[in-house]
Motif scaffolding. Structure first.
Motif, short mmCIF file in Angstrom:
data_model
loop_
_atom_site.label_atom_id
_atom_site.label_comp_id
_atom_site.label_asym_id
_atom_site.label_seq_id
_atom_site.Cartn_x
_atom_site.Cartn_y
_atom_site.Cartn_z
N GLY A 86 -11.17 6.22 6.55
CA GLY A 86 -9.91 5.53 5.80
C GLY A 86 -9.95 6.37 4.45
N MET A 87 -10.97 6.61 3.73
CA MET A 87 -11.10 7.14 2.67
C MET A 87 -10.42 8.53 2.51
SD MET A 87 -14.26 5.78 0.38
CE MET A 87 -13.60 6.66 -1.02
N ALA A 146 -6.83 8.30 3.16
CA ALA A 146 -5.94 7.88 1.98
C ALA A 146 -5.82 8.97 1.01
CB ALA A 146 -6.56 6.81 1.31
N TRP A 197 0.61 4.36 -2.57
CA TRP A 197 0.25 5.69 -2.26
C TRP A 197 1.20 6.69 -2.59
CZ3 TRP A 197 -2.40 6.48 3.16
CH2 TRP A 197 -3.60 5.34 3.29
N ASN A 205 -8.06 1.29 -3.18
CA ASN A 205 -7.62 0.31 -2.16
C ASN A 205 -9.10 -0.46 -1.72
OD1 ASN A 205 -5.67 2.86 -0.77
ND2 ASN A 205 -5.17 0.79 -1.39
N THR A 255 0.91 -1.03 -0.06
CA THR A 255 -0.16 0.22 -0.11
C THR A 255 0.88 1.28 -0.04
OG1 THR A 255 -1.31 -1.17 1.03
CG2 THR A 255 -1.89 1.08 1.12
N THR A 297 -8.11 -2.87 3.64
CA THR A 297 -7.04 -2.07 3.39
C THR A 297 -7.01 -0.87 4.32
OG1 THR A 297 -6.71 -3.16 1.47
CG2 THR A 297 -5.04 -1.60 2.18
N LEU A 298 -8.17 0.01 4.08
CA LEU A 298 -8.12 1.18 4.40
C LEU A 298 -8.49 1.02 5.92
CD1 LEU A 298 -10.47 2.81 1.51
CD2 LEU A 298 -7.88 3.50 2.09
N CYS A 349 -12.10 3.36 -3.54
CA CYS A 349 -12.28 2.44 -2.52
C CYS A 349 -13.26 1.17 -3.11
CB CYS A 349 -12.97 2.77 -1.21
SG CYS A 349 -13.38 1.62 -0.06
#
Lengths: 600, 289
Positions: free
Chosen positions: A304-305, A308, A263, A397, A259, A401-402, A278
């Motif tokens: 999480g989004m 990210a 990123w 992602n 990841t 994962t997030l 996502c």
């Protein structure tokens, strides 16, 4: 663009459904009434064509309202969005959800996939077929609905102005019968939902599941919500990526890509804007982890989004969720709206709904789907971090994962990496289903043995013996009872030629008919192949035909057919465009070689 | 407002190795370009120089050192230091299977002799899948006077869709519909061509590699058993209609025009014509009685 349409006009209902989403048409050029000015001014060009990405939402609006997509309805959509009808027809006919023939408002989708087969789906479908005729009328056979922890599962949809969809799991014949006879829909068993959690595992990724009120932003804030996003903003984007890289987090969707590296690439990409996607199109048979997270901890997914997007400099985010998850979609949409109200979200996040296509879980097929096209994967390179959604740098992602990233930012990458193994860090969610006493979602450290995981699920029923475990869903492979000590880590499974994949663990006891399971997997890939490349399009068809032939004729010389399967498998693995074709022969191959299904 | 056009720097040369032979290619060329320069015969079905590569047939795959899977030569750009094998066991296997899978489901009898040559080279025996397997066999679609569509010959190479779309005609009368083995070329709701957006430019016929799309004149003569390419001559001329100056190739049998094409490498047409150039030749053969 000059759109030529020759069908009947759209009905008032269809127009209402489409205009409800897009607003009233402004001129003749967008399918509206003729105004004098229309004769002098033409609308077109890039501004009009750029609405192409609204095709799937528009098709959903028609399908939701009327239960199918008529030629008139589709042609009105084409005028509104300036899409050639032949192209739009290609799109609508690609997705399993859209019906091109009239049918009733009610549709009951009954899962007959692997995990549900272990729980009597075949008997249920046979009973339905006896009373209601072959599938395709009011009831339909469906691939995995992602409710494997409560199999057998069904999804009921009622078209109309007040469209509704509801998951029913477990579903009984009496319930299905009642629904199909127009009775009240059974209570949605998934609310409130308490998935089976590993004992003592509540400290991890699932700690808020069943604890927090998934509808309330206050409840989420009370449980430490948005602390990670706040912390990330204090640290700065580069430091966040540094921690994620230090954590050695590998993507949880199935491909296990680092990841941090993904990123970093998007952050550094020059082209603008950057997009965040996502991937919540969880469709791998036997997988339901992302559904549990979205239904029960939706604010964490949104946080999480946002995190990210902050780290990678994304201007806009999309969450693509499969249409079979109505509750998850509703909860996520609510979470986005509530978070925005409170000023907690700086990024615009849009929820997009899949339409019944496993392939759209492939990252580039998903881009095409969001763009309003057929869900055909793209050849790589170029990779999404350079040329992704709408041709721009995109970070995509998986939901799980997030969720992991939130803890990494709070605890630090180094601390995160102390859990699990050296090459597979952190905790992992496993969707355990099939013939275990306590199917459910289990969170264990990477490297835990398969045996220990099955024991957490309280093992098999009394007197039963283990026949096989399907690890990683249909794209994964079978593991034998002799291999139960395999550590569930990326490298551990690789060492025995298996894969963790999406975290699906389907357990079969001695009562399971493995021949039928193999056939179901072959049918799944034949159904779900997008049809773009030859090895997969024809290969999955031939694989199914040859397997049927082999299993139907228990005697005689089968070497030639086994050799054919092996040959097809190698070509699909080597020459297919995407992961679907490359893995479409794995489970069947391992079934024949490891489980010796033909010898049984 | 139009954006400024940047001409860019001269393109660099990139060194790659193909079957042990070194070659330098300009940046942006494909592996297929390099193979052709080295005269490595590489099978292609969905590739055409005048269309955007879509790498769907997978018959051109090659083995790239360091890559887990084989890569399509037609679309993969050369990168410095690439080591490529075009005749390894894996490559031969995939090429053979692609040809076998296609030929077991599609009538490829009208493909060019080169395609049959590749089948022989890779030992493709489509019959080995058995006689009971599914095919795309279906009746020929004859719904207009100019050309027919015989989708039992269609290998789904997408070329006609590309030619009908942004690569040439921008008419978008056909698309790929359905999914998986059921995927097929179709107009909207499978309506006949007269009800579709088709403008009968015939550019789809021009790019079709299998004879699935064919002049109705050719189709009828084949049905009557009178089609005979050995008796045909090709006359190059310029289209008499407008001032663009499209180059035509008139295929003539028994002093009658039976088909019109344009060369792919023609700078004016790139192989594409309009309805007049492609089909408007009847007046030539109006003879006084």
């Amino acid at each position: 663009m000059d759109i030529r349409t020759t069908g009947d006009p759209a009905t008032e209902e269809e127009i209402a459904a489409i205009d409800g989403l897009l607003g009233e048409p402004e001129s003749l050029w967008q399918g509206g009434e003729r105004h004098p000015a229309d004769d002098h001014v033409a609308h077109g060009g890039r501004a009009v064509r750029s609405r192409r990405h609204l095709l799937l939402p528009v098709l959903h609006a028609i399908q939701d309202r009327t239960g199918w997509v008529s030629r008139g309805g589709l042609e009105y959509a084409c005028r509104r969005l300036s899409i050639p009808p032949a192209e739009a027809y290609g799109v609508v006919s690609f997705y399993a959800r859209f019906a091109l023939q009239p049918r009733g408002a009610l549709a009951l989708h009954v899962c007959d996939d692997i995990a549900c087969k272990c729980a009597g789906a075949d008997e249920l479908c046979a009973a339905l077929e006896k009373d209601f005729g072959a599938p395709g009328g009011a009831w339909h056979r469906s691939p995995c609905l992602g409710l494997c922890d409560r199999a057998p599962a069904a999804l009921v949809e009622g078209a109309g102005a007040d469209y509704e969809a509801r998951q029913i799991a477990p579903v009984t014949f009496a319930e299905a019968d009642g629904v199909l006879r127009g009775g009240a829909w059974p209570h949605n068993h998934s609310t409130p939902l308490s998935p089976t959690l590993s004992p003592g595992g509540r400290g991890g990724l699932l700690r808020r599941v069943g604890v927090v009120d998934p509808r309330s932003v206050d409840s989420y804030l009370d449980h430490g919500g948005f602390a990670a996003l706040r912390r990330a903003r204090e640290m700065g984007a580069e430091a966040v990526i540094h921690e994620v890289t230090d954590a050695r987090l590998l993507g949880r969707g199935g491909a296990a890509f680092p990841t941090g590296r993904k990123w970093e690439s998007v952050r550094k990409a020059d082209a603008r804007p950057h997009y965040l996607v996502c991937n919540a199109d969880e469709s791998e048979p036997g997988t339901f982890k992302d559904r549990v997270l979205m239904e029960n901890d939706p604010f964490a997914v949104v946080e999480g989004m946002a995190l990210a997007a902050f780290a990678t400099g994304c201007e806009k985010g999309y969450l693509y969720v499969r249409t079979e998850y109505p509750l998850a979609r509703q909860r996520i949409e609510n979470a986005i709206a509530r978070s925005r109200e409170r000023g907690l979200l700086e990024i615009d996040i849009e929820v997009r709904r899949g339409a019944g296509a496993y392939i759209c879980g492939e990252e580039t097929a998903l881009f095409n789907s969001i763009e309003g096209k057929r869900g055909e994967p793209r050849n790589k390179p170029p990779f999404p971090v350079e040329v992704g959604l709408f041709g721009k740098p995109t970070v995509e992602n998986n939901v799980e994962t997030l969720i992991n990233v939130l803890d990494i930012v709070i605890d630090g990458g180094a601390a995160y990496a102390t859990t699990g193994t050296r090459d597979s860090t952190g905790m992992r969610l496993f969707c355990v289903s099939g013939h275990v006493l306590k199917p459910g979602l289990y969170e264990v450290p990477m490297g835990t043995s398969l045996r220990a995981l099955i024991e957490l699920a309280e093992g098999l029923g009394p007197g039963r013996t283990l026949q096989a475990v399907l690890l990683g869903g249909a794209a994964g492979s079978f593991v034998t009872p002799a291999q139960l000590d395999v550590p569930l880590s990326f490298e551990g499974t690789r060492a025995i030629g298996a894969t963790l994949g999406s975290g699906a663990v389907i357990v079969f006891d001695d009562t399971a008919d493995m021949k039928q399971m193999l056939l179901r997997i072959a049918r799944f890939f034949r159904d779900e192949s997008c049809g773009q490349c030859v090895p997969c399009r024809v290969g999955t068809k031939r694989q199914e035909e040859i397997l049927e032939r082999l299993l139907a004729a228990p005697h005689g010389d089968r070497r030639a057919d086994v050799m054919l399967l092996t040959d097809i498998a190698q070509a699909m693995r080597d020459a297919s465009i995407c992961g679907l074709g490359q893995t479409a022969a794995n489970a069947i191959g391992s079934g024949l070689t490891q489980l010796r299904v033909l010898n049984g | 407002m139009a954006e400024p056009v940047f001409v860019g720097l001269p393109r660099k040369l990139v060194g790659v190795t193909i079957d042990g032979r070194d070659i330098e290619m300009t940046e942006g060329s494909t592996i297929l370009d390099a193979c052709r320069q080295l005269e490595v015969d590489t099978p292609t079905l969905c590739q055409l120089d005048t269309l955007t590569p879509i790498n769907v047939c997978r018959v051109c795959v090659v083995e790239l050192e360091g890559s887990r899977v084989l890569v399509p030569a037609c679309s993969r750009k050369v990168e410095a230091g690439m080591k490529i094998a075009t005749d390894s066991d894996r490559v031969r296997h995939s090429r053979r299977l692609v040809l076998e899978l296609l030929a077991s489901s599609v009538d490829m009898s009208l493909c060019s002799p080169r395609v049959h040559g590749w089948m022989a080279r890779y030992g493709a025996t489509p019959a080995r899948f058995g006689s009971e397997v599914a095919t795309v066999a279906q009746p020929v679609k004859v719904d207009n006077d100019l050309y027919v569509r015989d989708y039992s010959r269609c290998i789904l190479c997408y070329k006609c869709v590309e030619a009908c779309g942004v690569d040439a005609q921008n008419t978008f009368a056909i698309g790929v519909a359905g999914r998986g083995f059921d995927a097929h070329i179709s107009t909207e709701f499978d309506v006949g061509l007269p009800d579709s957006a088709c403008v009968y430019c015939g550019n789809c016929i021009g790019v079709c590699p299998t004879g699935a799309l064919m002049f109705k004149s050719e189709h009828d003569m084949r049905a009557a058993g009178t089609w005979d390419e050995s008796r045909q001559s090709v006359t190059e001329t310029v289209c008499p209609y407008c001032g663009v100056g499209c180059m035509l190739e008139l295929h003539v049998q028994d002093n009658t025009i039976v088909k019109v094409t344009s060369p792919l490498d023609n700078s004016v047409t790139a192989g594409h014509l309009c309805v007049k150039g492609r089909f408007g030749f009847e007046f030539v053969q109006r003879r006084r009685s």
